[in-house]
Design an enzyme around this catalytic site. Sequence first.
Site, PDB file in Angstrom:
ATOM      1  N   ASN A 126       7.673   3.279   2.007  1.00 24.34           N
ATOM      2  CA  ASN A 126       7.735   4.332   1.001  1.00 24.34           C
ATOM      3  C   ASN A 126       7.687   3.729  -0.401  1.00 24.34           C
ATOM      4  OD1 ASN A 126      10.458   3.467   1.741  1.00 24.34           O
ATOM      5  ND2 ASN A 126      11.258   5.139   0.508  1.00 24.34           N
TER       6      ASN A 126
ATOM      7  N   TYR B 101       8.789  12.617  -9.262  1.00 28.49           N
ATOM      8  CA  TYR B 101       8.776  13.149  -7.905  1.00 28.49           C
ATOM      9  C   TYR B 101       7.948  14.428  -7.868  1.00 28.49           C
ATOM     10  CZ  TYR B 101      10.415  15.016  -3.493  1.00 28.49           C
ATOM     11  OH  TYR B 101      10.461  15.522  -2.225  1.00 28.49           O
TER      12      TYR B 101
ATOM     13  N   CYS C 112       8.126  13.211   7.906  1.00 30.19           N
ATOM     14  CA  CYS C 112       8.277  14.487   7.197  1.00 30.19           C
ATOM     15  C   CYS C 112       7.095  15.396   7.548  1.00 30.19           C
ATOM     16  CB  CYS C 112       8.360  14.249   5.687  1.00 30.19           C
ATOM     17  SG  CYS C 112       6.791  13.792   4.915  1.00 30.19           S
TER      18      CYS C 112
ATOM     19  N   CYS D  46       3.674  14.092   6.356  1.00 33.29           N
ATOM     20  CA  CYS D  46       3.222  12.969   7.188  1.00 33.29           C
ATOM     21  C   CYS D  46       2.774  13.448   8.565  1.00 33.29           C
ATOM     22  CB  CYS D  46       4.315  11.923   7.316  1.00 33.29           C
ATOM     23  SG  CYS D  46       4.561  10.974   5.805  1.00 33.29           S
TER      24      CYS D  46
ATOM     25  N   GLU E 162       4.603   6.319   6.265  1.00 30.69           N
ATOM     26  CA  GLU E 162       3.578   6.650   7.256  1.00 30.69           C
ATOM     27  C   GLU E 162       2.222   6.870   6.599  1.00 30.69           C
ATOM     28  OE1 GLU E 162       7.440   8.753   8.652  1.00 30.69           O
ATOM     29  OE2 GLU E 162       6.527   8.111   6.773  1.00 30.69           O
TER      30      GLU E 162
END
Length: 159
Positions: free
Chosen positions: A61, A67, A111, A114, A74
């Site tokens: 990550n 954000y 998530c 992903c 992933e």
Amino acid sequence: MKEINLTTKISVYLLDECPEAEKKLIKEAKQATKNAYAHYSNFRVGAALLLENGEIITGNNQENAAYPSGLCAERTAVFFANANYPDQKVIAIAVAAYHNGKFTKDVITPCGACRQVLLEVENRYKTPMRILMYSDEGIYVVESIKDLLPLSFGEGMME
């Protein structure tokens, strides 16, 4: 009215019970957590992909103060693999997380974003991808991302 019941088969293994190739993939995912940029959450996630040619690609990550401009482990691994090995199917992916000085006790799962990206990879290569989700307590394994995302966007949605 009609009801539909969805079920997901999840196999649970201890690390010692995994085949050697999967142990190696999990080890690589755990190692990838070390290079994560998790300045804001201190939640380091690593992913390792096994390609059809035997190559292992890792990702982690990468957070960002703006954000959600960061990227999950992933997707980092998948996008690198697709950009550099476009003709190689992804056979399996392992995911691990490190937080507060140790690997997580609870299983880390991809998530929603992903999951959708992993589904696209399965659809692209027409091959299910084994998902290995690591924790210190055990490893959850599913045979396809469709097991984690049974109602999804995909081919045929726009017809």
